[in-house]
Design a protein around this motif. Structure first.
Motif, PDB file in Angstrom:
ATOM      1  N   TRP A  27       0.810  -1.220   0.000  1.00  0.00           N
ATOM      2  CA  TRP A  27       0.000   0.000   0.000  1.00  0.00           C
ATOM      3  C   TRP A  27       0.842   1.269   0.000  1.00  0.00           C
ATOM      4  O   TRP A  27       1.839   1.371   0.703  1.00  0.00           O
TER       5      TRP A  27
ATOM      6  N   PRO B 220     -11.810  -1.018  -5.534  1.00  0.00           N
ATOM      7  CA  PRO B 220     -11.603   0.349  -6.059  1.00  0.00           C
ATOM      8  C   PRO B 220     -10.265   0.964  -5.664  1.00  0.00           C
ATOM      9  O   PRO B 220      -9.758   1.839  -6.378  1.00  0.00           O
ATOM     10  N   TYR B 221      -9.665   0.508  -4.554  1.00  0.00           N
ATOM     11  CA  TYR B 221      -8.420   1.145  -4.089  1.00  0.00           C
ATOM     12  C   TYR B 221      -7.215   0.759  -4.941  1.00  0.00           C
ATOM     13  O   TYR B 221      -6.119   1.246  -4.699  1.00  0.00           O
TER      14      TYR B 221
ATOM     15  N   ASN C 165      -7.842   3.938  -7.715  1.00  0.00           N
ATOM     16  CA  ASN C 165      -7.850   5.306  -7.210  1.00  0.00           C
ATOM     17  C   ASN C 165      -7.588   5.288  -5.717  1.00  0.00           C
ATOM     18  O   ASN C 165      -7.749   4.260  -5.068  1.00  0.00           O
ATOM     19  N   THR C 166      -7.247   6.451  -5.184  1.00  0.00           N
ATOM     20  CA  THR C 166      -7.074   6.532  -3.732  1.00  0.00           C
ATOM     21  C   THR C 166      -8.431   6.385  -3.054  1.00  0.00           C
ATOM     22  O   THR C 166      -9.461   6.775  -3.615  1.00  0.00           O
ATOM     23  N   GLN C 167      -8.412   5.806  -1.872  1.00  0.00           N
ATOM     24  CA  GLN C 167      -9.629   5.673  -1.063  1.00  0.00           C
ATOM     25  C   GLN C 167      -9.287   6.101   0.361  1.00  0.00           C
ATOM     26  O   GLN C 167      -8.195   5.814   0.843  1.00  0.00           O
ATOM     27  N   THR C 168     -10.229   6.745   1.012  1.00  0.00           N
ATOM     28  CA  THR C 168     -10.017   7.091   2.418  1.00  0.00           C
ATOM     29  C   THR C 168     -10.570   5.959   3.267  1.00  0.00           C
ATOM     30  O   THR C 168     -11.752   5.622   3.170  1.00  0.00           O
ATOM     31  N   THR C 169      -9.713   5.367   4.046  1.00  0.00           N
ATOM     32  CA  THR C 169     -10.134   4.261   4.910  1.00  0.00           C
ATOM     33  C   THR C 169      -9.165   4.165   6.082  1.00  0.00           C
ATOM     34  O   THR C 169      -7.999   4.557   5.952  1.00  0.00           O
TER      35      THR C 169
ATOM     36  N   ILE D  74      -5.438   8.020   3.549  1.00  0.00           N
ATOM     37  CA  ILE D  74      -5.746   7.923   2.114  1.00  0.00           C
ATOM     38  C   ILE D  74      -4.788   6.880   1.552  1.00  0.00           C
ATOM     39  O   ILE D  74      -3.566   7.025   1.663  1.00  0.00           O
TER      40      ILE D  74
ATOM     41  N   ARG E 298      -3.756   3.733  -1.504  1.00  0.00           N
ATOM     42  CA  ARG E 298      -3.942   3.103  -2.815  1.00  0.00           C
ATOM     43  C   ARG E 298      -3.097   1.837  -2.838  1.00  0.00           C
ATOM     44  O   ARG E 298      -1.951   1.833  -2.346  1.00  0.00           O
TER      45      ARG E 298
END
Ligand SMILES: Cc1cc2nc3c(=O)[nH]c(=O)nc-3n(C[C@H](O)[C@H](O)[C@H](O)COP(=O)(O)OP(=O)(O)OC[C@H]3O[C@@H](n4cnc5c(N)ncnc54)[C@H](O)[C@@H]3O)c2cc1C
Length: 499
Positions: free
Chosen positions: A161, A286-287, A290-294, A298, A300
């Protein structure tokens, strides 16, 4: 709160005598200045630019280049407070243990310190980069039900990541100048000069220390500093330029008795559209795209060769990113159908994605920065870059992509079609990371490196280098998080020396 000082208002002939001068207010210089807050040291930070872009100041960065197509030297870095973080992407990841090791398959490899030297500083670096909680290792153990990853059979490539910097109150990654200007102004033992271009490192006649820094402004002012110690934090190209151009006492330049300064320049090649990933069931979290906030950060996902694979297969590092959905041509569709049938898998929902990524390069002494005969507006010689990229480094990347393809087949989950065979294909549309590295490399032996394990220029007792100029090898991850960690380590060292 004390204001920054505009160097254009400093009377000609002024001589400042701080304990420490930091040359350059990018993430490295700013991190050091903040780390030395509230110490007894009187610190001066000299920054060439102002708080925003100015074409005349930026033009001081232009230079010549030959060899493999590379970015314009005035376009691949920024010359104002915050340095290149004014345009960076915020991609962050720490280096791996293996990145520091001497590797039999990589000439010139081996750092004079290991990952453990940076580990105490990474947490603070992550905070300064505003890249969220430290999740890099933890994320590798998230369950498939929580964060499903691309199914891969046993082998050398795995999902890992990136985390991303994000400036508070903004959608952009942290611009160190804008973000930390007020913090710098609050530091009582720090004075920051803007429009202050260091043009010469004045070496003492015995060559053993820097006794003076010459500073010039584009408005024609000249003044000097006589600091007890100096940290060069001006970026890898400019650090080489300053060392080489300061040649009045040592004809080859400061720290260059062994002709190493400016050599081993590197960047991360970012070839585009290197292959197509096909997933038979069409499912991709999806990560990856694109970047994802989790988990408060943030993130990817990317696909990386493991340390074990790099060791056992004598492989260079790389990172593979999944970029976007794409359509297969007729031959591609037939190949997918045939492969899926052979594996006994339904490929009715097969979906294709383009692949990108970046790779490590082998240190090359002939990939180098030298001085040009042309001069800039301050009378400093401009730089010349001889850029190189070897076929064998690209072949390593290709081998890792093939390994990923093998693991996908083994998991009966998908396959890869490689686009790159010949050098011309790799070079078409080749981009670069804008990660300038290696011109003042660290090595215990002065014949092989410019700085030692403490980042002190060999033979020059009070001169230090911060930033990726000191990288002897480059790994494949984006450098700024590690640059900041290394800068914090250097701040600790200099604090100990000068107390
Ligand atoms: C387009 C782009 C995208 C990037 N994306 C990423 C990314 O996603 N992730 C990542 O990790 N890295 C990324 N980088 C790289 C990152 O920006 C650099 O690694 C980082 O900024 C280097 O920090 P530094 O402080 O060593 O040098 P710099 O940021 O180059 O700062 C040097 C400072 O020194 C000043 N200076 C120069 N010469 C002098 C002089 N003679 N006197 C006084 N001051 C001087 C300059 O004005 C500048 O402020 C990117 C870079 C670019 C250009």
């Amino acid at each position: 709160m004390s204001a920054f000082i505009d160097a254009r208002t400093v009377p000609d002939g002024t001589v400042l005598e701080p304990d420490l001068a930091i040359v350059g207010g990018g993430p490295a210089g700013i991190s050091i200045a903040l780390a030395l807050a509230n110490t007894p040291l009187r610190v001066v930070l000299l920054e060439s630019g102002d708080m925003s872009f100015d074409p005349a100041t930026q033009a001081l960065y232009s230079g010549n280049k030959t060899g493999v197509k590379y970015l314009g030297l005035e376009a691949s870095r920024m010359r104002f407070l915050g340095g290149s973080t004014n345009i960076w992407g915020g991609w962050s990841r720490p280096m791996d243990k293996i990145d520091f090791e001497e590797r039999s398959w990589m000439p010139h490899s081996g750092w004079p310190f290991g990952l453990e030297a940076l580990q105490p500083h990474y947490a603070r670096a992550q905070t300064l980069c505003e890249a969220g909680p430290w999740l890099y290792e933890q994320a590798e153990h998230w369950s498939q039900s929580e964060m499903p990853t691309v199914p891969l059979g046993a082998g050398g490539v795995a999902t890992r990541w990136f985390q991303f910097s994000k400036m508070r109150g903004s959608l952009l990654p942290t611009h160190f100048g804008e973000r930390y200007a007020d913090d710098l102004k609050k530091v009582r033992n720090l004075t920051t000069y803007l429009h202050a271009n260091v043009t010469r490192l004045g070496l003492a006649f015995n060559g053993g220390q820097i006794e003076r820094l010459d500073v010039a402004t584009l408005s024609g002012r000249h003044f000097a500093l006589k600091p007890k110690a100096v940290i060069l934090a001006a970026g890898a190209v400019e650090i080489a330029r300053l060392l080489l151009a300061s040649n009045d006492v040592a004809p080859a330049g400061v720290g260059n008795a062994n002709d190493v300064v400016g050599r081993y320049f590197a960047d991360h090649p970012i070839p585009r559209d290197i292959g197509t990933l096909i997933l038979f069931d069409g499912k991709l979290a999806p990560y990856y795209l694109n970047t994802q906030t989790t988990h408060g950060a943030i993130l990817r996902a990317g696909l990386f060769p493991s340390e074990g694979y790099r060791r056992s297969k004598a492989m260079l590092d790389s990172s593979i990113t999944i970029e976007s959905k794409t359509l297969l041509d007729a031959l591609g569709k037939t190949t997918v159908a045939t492969t899926a049938a052979a594996l006994g898998v339904d490929a009715g929902k097969a979906t294709a994605f383009t692949l990108g990524g970046g790779c490590e390069v082998t240190p090359d002494p002939d990939c180098r920065i030298t001085l040009d005969s042309a001069r800039d507006a301050l009378g400093m010689p401009r730089v010349k870059l001889q850029m190189k990229l070897s076929d064998s480094d690209l072949a390593h990347f290709r081998a890792t992509l093939k390994e990923l393809g093998r693991q996908l087949l083994a998991a009966r989950a998908g396959m890869i079609r490689l686009n790159m065979k010949e050098r011309g294909q790799w070079l078409t549309g080749l981009d670069w990371g804008n990660h300038h590295m290696g011109t003042a490399r660290a090595h215990v032996d002065p014949k092989k490196g410019v700085v030692d394990a403490n980042l002190q220029v060999h033979g020059v007792a009070n001169l230090f280098v911060a930033g990726s100029a000191v990288y002897p090898t480059y790994g494949a991850v984006n450098p700024t998080l590690s640059i900041v960690a290394m800068a914090l380590r250097l701040a600790d060292h200099v604090k100990g020396l000068l107390k």
